[in-house]
Design a protein around this motif. Structure first.
Motif, PDB file in Angstrom:
ATOM      1  N   UNK A  30       0.827  -1.205   0.000  1.00  0.00           N
ATOM      2  CA  UNK A  30       0.000   0.000   0.000  1.00  0.00           C
ATOM      3  C   UNK A  30       0.863   1.258   0.000  1.00  0.00           C
ATOM      4  N   UNK A  31       1.989   1.209   0.710  1.00  0.00           N
ATOM      5  CA  UNK A  31       2.898   2.360   0.757  1.00  0.00           C
ATOM      6  C   UNK A  31       3.481   2.645  -0.621  1.00  0.00           C
ATOM      7  N   UNK A  32       3.972   1.611  -1.292  1.00  0.00           N
ATOM      8  CA  UNK A  32       4.557   1.788  -2.629  1.00  0.00           C
ATOM      9  C   UNK A  32       3.500   2.240  -3.637  1.00  0.00           C
ATOM     10  N   UNK A  33       2.286   1.688  -3.505  1.00  0.00           N
ATOM     11  CA  UNK A  33       1.197   2.081  -4.400  1.00  0.00           C
ATOM     12  C   UNK A  33       0.864   3.554  -4.211  1.00  0.00           C
ATOM     13  N   UNK A  34       0.771   3.992  -2.960  1.00  0.00           N
ATOM     14  CA  UNK A  34       0.436   5.390  -2.677  1.00  0.00           C
ATOM     15  C   UNK A  34       1.511   6.344  -3.172  1.00  0.00           C
ATOM     16  N   UNK A  35       2.760   5.916  -3.097  1.00  0.00           N
ATOM     17  CA  UNK A  35       3.872   6.777  -3.527  1.00  0.00           C
ATOM     18  C   UNK A  35       4.102   6.733  -5.033  1.00  0.00           C
ATOM     19  N   UNK A  36       3.442   5.802  -5.726  1.00  0.00           N
ATOM     20  CA  UNK A  36       3.569   5.723  -7.185  1.00  0.00           C
ATOM     21  C   UNK A  36       4.747   4.897  -7.663  1.00  0.00           C
ATOM     22  N   UNK A  37       5.240   3.972  -6.811  1.00  0.00           N
ATOM     23  CA  UNK A  37       6.380   3.138  -7.227  1.00  0.00           C
ATOM     24  C   UNK A  37       6.048   1.653  -7.076  1.00  0.00           C
ATOM     25  N   UNK A  38       4.765   1.295  -7.142  1.00  0.00           N
ATOM     26  CA  UNK A  38       4.363  -0.109  -7.001  1.00  0.00           C
ATOM     27  C   UNK A  38       4.934  -0.976  -8.123  1.00  0.00           C
ATOM     28  N   UNK A  39       5.336  -0.342  -9.226  1.00  0.00           N
ATOM     29  CA  UNK A  39       5.865  -1.092 -10.375  1.00  0.00           C
ATOM     30  C   UNK A  39       7.161  -1.819 -10.051  1.00  0.00           C
ATOM     31  N   UNK A  40       7.862  -1.418  -8.997  1.00  0.00           N
ATOM     32  CA  UNK A  40       9.136  -2.083  -8.661  1.00  0.00           C
ATOM     33  C   UNK A  40       8.905  -3.508  -8.163  1.00  0.00           C
ATOM     34  N   UNK A  41       7.660  -3.833  -7.778  1.00  0.00           N
ATOM     35  CA  UNK A  41       7.354  -5.172  -7.284  1.00  0.00           C
ATOM     36  C   UNK A  41       6.957  -6.122  -8.403  1.00  0.00           C
ATOM     37  N   UNK A  42       6.876  -5.625  -9.635  1.00  0.00           N
ATOM     38  CA  UNK A  42       6.457  -6.459 -10.772  1.00  0.00           C
ATOM     39  C   UNK A  42       7.656  -6.836 -11.621  1.00  0.00           C
ATOM     40  N   UNK A  43       7.615  -8.047 -12.179  1.00  0.00           N
ATOM     41  CA  UNK A  43       8.644  -8.463 -13.137  1.00  0.00           C
ATOM     42  C   UNK A  43       8.400  -7.685 -14.421  1.00  0.00           C
ATOM     43  N   UNK A  44       9.348  -6.857 -14.803  1.00  0.00           N
ATOM     44  CA  UNK A  44       9.136  -5.952 -15.937  1.00  0.00           C
ATOM     45  C   UNK A  44      10.302  -6.033 -16.909  1.00  0.00           C
ATOM     46  N   UNK A  45      10.292  -5.081 -17.833  1.00  0.00           N
ATOM     47  CA  UNK A  45      11.350  -5.026 -18.836  1.00  0.00           C
ATOM     48  C   UNK A  45      12.724  -4.831 -18.235  1.00  0.00           C
ATOM     49  N   UNK A  46      12.784  -4.164 -17.068  1.00  0.00           N
ATOM     50  CA  UNK A  46      14.073  -3.941 -16.410  1.00  0.00           C
ATOM     51  C   UNK A  46      14.695  -5.265 -16.012  1.00  0.00           C
ATOM     52  N   UNK A  47      13.905  -6.151 -15.398  1.00  0.00           N
ATOM     53  CA  UNK A  47      14.420  -7.459 -14.995  1.00  0.00           C
ATOM     54  C   UNK A  47      14.892  -8.259 -16.205  1.00  0.00           C
ATOM     55  N   UNK A  48      14.043  -8.293 -17.231  1.00  0.00           N
ATOM     56  CA  UNK A  48      14.351  -9.091 -18.422  1.00  0.00           C
ATOM     57  C   UNK A  48      15.600  -8.548 -19.132  1.00  0.00           C
ATOM     58  N   UNK A  49      15.680  -7.217 -19.253  1.00  0.00           N
ATOM     59  CA  UNK A  49      16.833  -6.632 -19.940  1.00  0.00           C
ATOM     60  C   UNK A  49      18.122  -6.821 -19.133  1.00  0.00           C
ATOM     61  N   UNK A  50      18.008  -6.757 -17.791  1.00  0.00           N
ATOM     62  CA  UNK A  50      19.194  -6.967 -16.948  1.00  0.00           C
ATOM     63  C   UNK A  50      19.710  -8.392 -17.124  1.00  0.00           C
ATOM     64  N   UNK A  51      18.804  -9.369 -17.018  1.00  0.00           N
ATOM     65  CA  UNK A  51      19.218 -10.777 -17.093  1.00  0.00           C
ATOM     66  C   UNK A  51      19.643 -11.144 -18.513  1.00  0.00           C
ATOM     67  N   UNK A  52      18.728 -10.922 -19.471  1.00  0.00           N
ATOM     68  CA  UNK A  52      19.030 -11.291 -20.856  1.00  0.00           C
ATOM     69  C   UNK A  52      20.145 -10.467 -21.457  1.00  0.00           C
ATOM     70  N   UNK A  53      20.112  -9.144 -21.201  1.00  0.00           N
ATOM     71  CA  UNK A  53      21.126  -8.252 -21.769  1.00  0.00           C
ATOM     72  C   UNK A  53      22.516  -8.526 -21.243  1.00  0.00           C
ATOM     73  N   UNK A  54      22.625  -8.750 -19.930  1.00  0.00           N
ATOM     74  CA  UNK A  54      23.953  -9.007 -19.345  1.00  0.00           C
ATOM     75  C   UNK A  54      24.532 -10.336 -19.816  1.00  0.00           C
ATOM     76  N   UNK A  55      23.673 -11.354 -19.922  1.00  0.00           N
ATOM     77  CA  UNK A  55      24.149 -12.658 -20.408  1.00  0.00           C
ATOM     78  C   UNK A  55      24.638 -12.532 -21.849  1.00  0.00           C
ATOM     79  N   UNK A  56      23.875 -11.800 -22.671  1.00  0.00           N
ATOM     80  CA  UNK A  56      24.246 -11.620 -24.078  1.00  0.00           C
ATOM     81  C   UNK A  56      25.583 -10.867 -24.192  1.00  0.00           C
ATOM     82  N   UNK A  57      25.737  -9.785 -23.448  1.00  0.00           N
ATOM     83  CA  UNK A  57      26.979  -9.001 -23.506  1.00  0.00           C
ATOM     84  C   UNK A  57      28.164  -9.800 -22.975  1.00  0.00           C
ATOM     85  N   UNK A  58      27.916 -10.552 -21.896  1.00  0.00           N
ATOM     86  CA  UNK A  58      28.989 -11.354 -21.308  1.00  0.00           C
ATOM     87  C   UNK A  58      29.493 -12.405 -22.305  1.00  0.00           C
ATOM     88  N   UNK A  59      28.540 -13.070 -22.986  1.00  0.00           N
ATOM     89  CA  UNK A  59      28.926 -14.082 -23.973  1.00  0.00           C
ATOM     90  C   UNK A  59      29.631 -13.457 -25.178  1.00  0.00           C
TER      91      UNK A  59
END
Length: 811
Positions: free
Chosen positions: A253-282
């Motif tokens: 409720x606190x995150x929702x009220x402050x407008x940052x509830x999106x940090x609790x969802x699996x989003x493009x940031x997670x996917x790009x961090x995992x997929x992007x870092x693996x791709x660059x590392x390889x």
């Protein structure tokens, strides 16, 4: 035209939206499809052909949900009664059902005591049920089955509850969107392993992968709990693996009220961090494009499956896969095209997702990033090449944050009915740091298999950042206007808002600017130098921003007085919204619904733009009239509801509930008024009068001590009677000589036999009676004799257990 795939998907999506929100256009679309196909065979003009193709996709989108068998969204509001002064509306809600099922299903996912089963073959009350749907089974103890097990299921299943109030969450709609049809528990059904159904090779591989990933997920959860404390591990588990059930409601409720509830969802940031870092590392290791890209695609796809494949996750996985494929092929990656492919995949398989707020937020945020990137590149970056990189970075971040806030604003408000005006500034700080939170969490989990102590050190920065988010969010919510209650947005407001926003973005387009200047110079009606043109452009921007503000807030100026009887089950809660902006609530509690404040009262207040309550009348202190108010005051900081005055009867009995109410009011700096029949509120356009109890009135039954509140405007008058019984009703008749003519009466004590006083109803001549009671309540409310008396007196009765919420609005 550039990006034909993007515009084709837009046309298809608009067609699906039209299907869900209009009637009778599907048949017309079928005729249009045939005519357009014929026209395409004979038309030679290229532009005309392109236009016809877009219209064709719109028509196909309009019939696609019908072909998939998706049910149309019905208009929930219904007209109950109307006269010259006011109208009465209620709500259609789908009846709950409990039906007999015989089915074969495969366990699709398992979380603790819950498993999700995909139905392969099923009959419901003897009738064949559509395949491809899911059901939930709830166990008393931890489920000992595995993903991929085939089950025989027989017994009773239940439907999810539909919302019966404005702003209330509809479990029925939510689960229907993700194709979950019903639920049951292990006591109501019998479950056995099915040997007759043979899974295909693809099913065996798929469920084997899901089962393995689920085991890995549990191992990772255990490692997280070893690294850090329960509070931080549950938060990290939600951020990294998408399971928010372990996160405390207060934090969400606190995150929702402050407008940052999106940090609790699996989003493009997670996917790009995992997929992007693996791709660059390889790639840095010298691995070829094909192998590096293919490996990254496989890993992020498995990660998406492990995190339950939410809409945002599916969108992010498809978009990253498209990017990696373009890297392998050696072509440029176009973000709008990748968005189009992701949208086409999602809404083609499940048309109902086009109305899902999660999908709308995810894609609108991505579109905002595209728009911000365009503005940054075309306007600011080119003109600040010689300036500091830090300044360019700051300007760019500001544009991105504001762009996301502006474009997602209507969707956010439609979900929560409020908005944090500081959210764009907070996200300037939060979004970049989430990269380090995710890296810290993933790295610590990997390291924990070798060294727990080292993992604790690695996760410490992420924990510190998350702790700072909580502290800053709490500080921001203390600022003025931190939570702006906007209420329900109408469809026309959203359409006009986005039209203005499109005009704002268009002003930054250099080609449009050049065409406007050429048009002005061509006609020689006005000559403008560069400074004058910039001044006019800036003025246009400010005017459009002002117009956006008016579109969102101006409709409140045209609001009419209304009285809303909420469906709180067995209890009472009435909202009175006055056109002068005075908000009044009478009672607020339920004995049949848990957490009534969070589920019903608070959402309904925010939906009706009543987060600021001027007067909250408490007729008496029974739980079914007050526990919702107590819950709001206990969570006063997070609820978003502000109360100026709580009004009690002057001779209210002092007991434990009274002391609790007074203490909470004092802690939250809420003024408490003790009133009797001499108390009156006179404001422009309305009057509130207390007709009972008198200061010297006493009774052994505390129900008879209930406040009776009379509310009057120029067009409507209503009497709210709490839980008074026959003794109090007779006393009111005796003490008040004048006969009153009122429009609406809230029948005392939920229509019980104790309110059967014929002389009272003769004195207060009325046309409408409202009964607030729970469906199939154990008290047998309303009493049959009361209903017979109402029929005899020609008083039309509406009940919250039948109609849901009941709203009476002045014409």
């Amino acid at each position: 035209m550039k990006r034909p795939l993007f515009w084709t998907v837009v046309g298809f999506a608009l067609g699906e939206v039209t299907y869900f929100y209009t009637k009778g256009i599907t048949q017309i679309s079928i005729i249009f499809i045939m005519l357009i196909c014929c026209a395409l065979l004979y038309k030679k003009n290229k532009k005309t052909k392109i236009l016809l193709i877009y219209v064709l996709m719109f028509c196909i989108g309009n019939i696609w949900p019908y072909l998939l068998g998706n049910v149309k969204i019905s208009n929930n509001d219904k007209m109950l009664y109307e006269n010259n002064n006011y109208i009465v509306k209620g709500k259609y809600f789908k009846n709950e059902y409990s039906k007999e099922i015989n089915a074969i299903g495969i366990i699709d996912s398992i979380t603790d005591k819950t498993c999700k089963v995909k139905l392969i073959e099923s009959t419901l009350d003897g009738k064949i049920y559509c395949g491809g749907y899911f059901m939930y089974i709830y166990f008393e103890q931890e489920c000992n089955m595995t993903i991929g097990d085939t089950l025989n299921i027989s017994g009773r299943v239940n439907s999810f509850k539909d919302s019966t109030n404005q702003g209330q969450f509809s479990a029925r709609n939510y689960y229907e969107d993700i194709n979950v049809a019903f639920f049951s528990n292990d006591k109501e059904i019998s479950i056995s392993y099915c040997r007759s159904y043979k899974k295909s090779i693809f099913q065996k591989i798929y469920y084997s992968i899901k089962n393995t990933l689920n085991k890995i997920k549990k191992i990772l959860e255990k490692q997280l709990s070893n690294i850090t404390d329960n509070d931080a591990s549950s938060l990290y588990y939600g951020i990294l693996f998408g399971d928010k059930n372990q996160i405390e409601d207060s934090r969400r409720d606190l995150y929702k009220a402050a407008g940052i509830a999106h940090i609790l969802a699996i989003s493009g940031l997670h996917i790009s961090v995992i997929g992007g870092l693996i791709y660059k590392w390889l790639r840095n290791l010298g691995v070829k494009f094909v192998f590096a890209g293919g490996t990254s695609i496989i890993i992020i796809s498995l990660y998406g499956i492990m995190t339950s494949n939410s809409v945002a996750t599916i969108r992010a996985v498809i978009m990253l896969c498209y990017f990696l494929i373009t890297e392998i092929v050696g072509t440029n990656c176009d973000t709008l095209t990748s968005m189009s492919i992701a949208a086409a995949v999602i809404i083609s398989f499940n048309s109902k997702m086009i109305c899902n707020n999660g999908l709308l937020l995810s894609f609108s945020a991505m579109f905002a990033i595209v728009a911000a990137n365009y503005i940054t590149k075309s306007i600011f970056v080119k003109k600040t090449k010689s300036k500091s990189k830090i300044i360019r970075k700051m300007v760019s971040s500001l544009i991105f944050s504001m762009s996301i806030s502006l474009i997602t604003f209507p969707i956010t408000v439609s979900s929560y009915y409020e908005y944090s005006i500081y959210s764009f500034a907070l996200n300037l700080f939060v979004v970049p740091l989430m990269f380090y939170v995710i890296i810290s969490g993933l790295a610590s989990v990997c390291i924990s298999f070798f060294s727990i102590n080292l993992a604790k050190i690695v996760i410490w920065p992420g924990k510190t950042i998350l702790a700072s988010f909580e502290i800053i969010s709490k500080k921001i919510l203390l600022l003025p206007l931190a939570r702006l209650n906007i209420g329900k947005l109408y469809v026309w407001q959203i359409i006009v808002y986005y039209m203005i926003l499109l005009a704002l973005i268009s002003i930054f387009n250099q080609q449009i600017n050049r065409k406007i200047r050429e048009l002005i110079y061509k006609h020689k009606r006005l000559w403008l130098n560069k400074k004058q043109y910039k001044l006019i452009t800036f003025t246009m921007l400010m005017c459009l921003f002002l117009l956006q503000f008016l579109v969102v807030f101006a409709p409140s100026a045209f609001n009419k007085s209304s009285i809303i009887f909420l469906d709180v089950g067995q209890g009472d809660c009435i909202l009175i919204k006055n056109q002068n902006g005075i908000n009044i609530v009478i009672d607020g509690g339920s004995s049949s619904v848990n957490q009534i404040s969070d589920k019903v009262i608070v959402p309904s207040l925010k939906y009706n733009k009543m987060a600021h309550v001027n007067y909250w009348f408490v007729t008496h202190l029974d739980n079914d009239h007050i526990n919702g108010l107590l819950q709001i005051m206990e969570e006063y900081f997070l609820s978003g509801i502000r109360i100026d005055n709580i009004v009690l009867a002057s001779n209210t009995m002092v007991d434990e509930k009274y002391n609790e109410l007074i203490m909470l009011a004092k802690d939250n700096k809420i003024n408490v008024l003790h009133v009797d029949d001499t108390y009156c509120i006179k404001e422009e356009g309305f009057l509130i009068d207390i007709i009972h109890p008198k200061n010297n009135y006493t009774s052994e039954d505390k129900n008879d001590m209930s406040l009776c509140v009379l509310y009057k405007t120029n067009k409507i008058s209503a009497l709210f009677t709490g839980d008074i019984g026959i003794e109090a009703m007779e006393n009111i008749v005796k003490e008040n000589e004048n006969q009153y003519t009122i429009d609406v009466i809230k029948l005392p004590h939920h229509g019980s036999k104790n309110s059967l006083c014929e002389s009272f109803y003769e004195k207060y001549v009325t046309s409408l009676g409202i009964i607030s009671c729970g469906k199939n309540n154990r008290y047998g409310h309303p009493n049959k004799e009361i209903l017979s008396l109402m029929e005899e007196k020609k008083i039309k009765v509406f009940r919250t257990d039948y109609e849901g919420y009941i709203q009476i609005t002045e014409k």
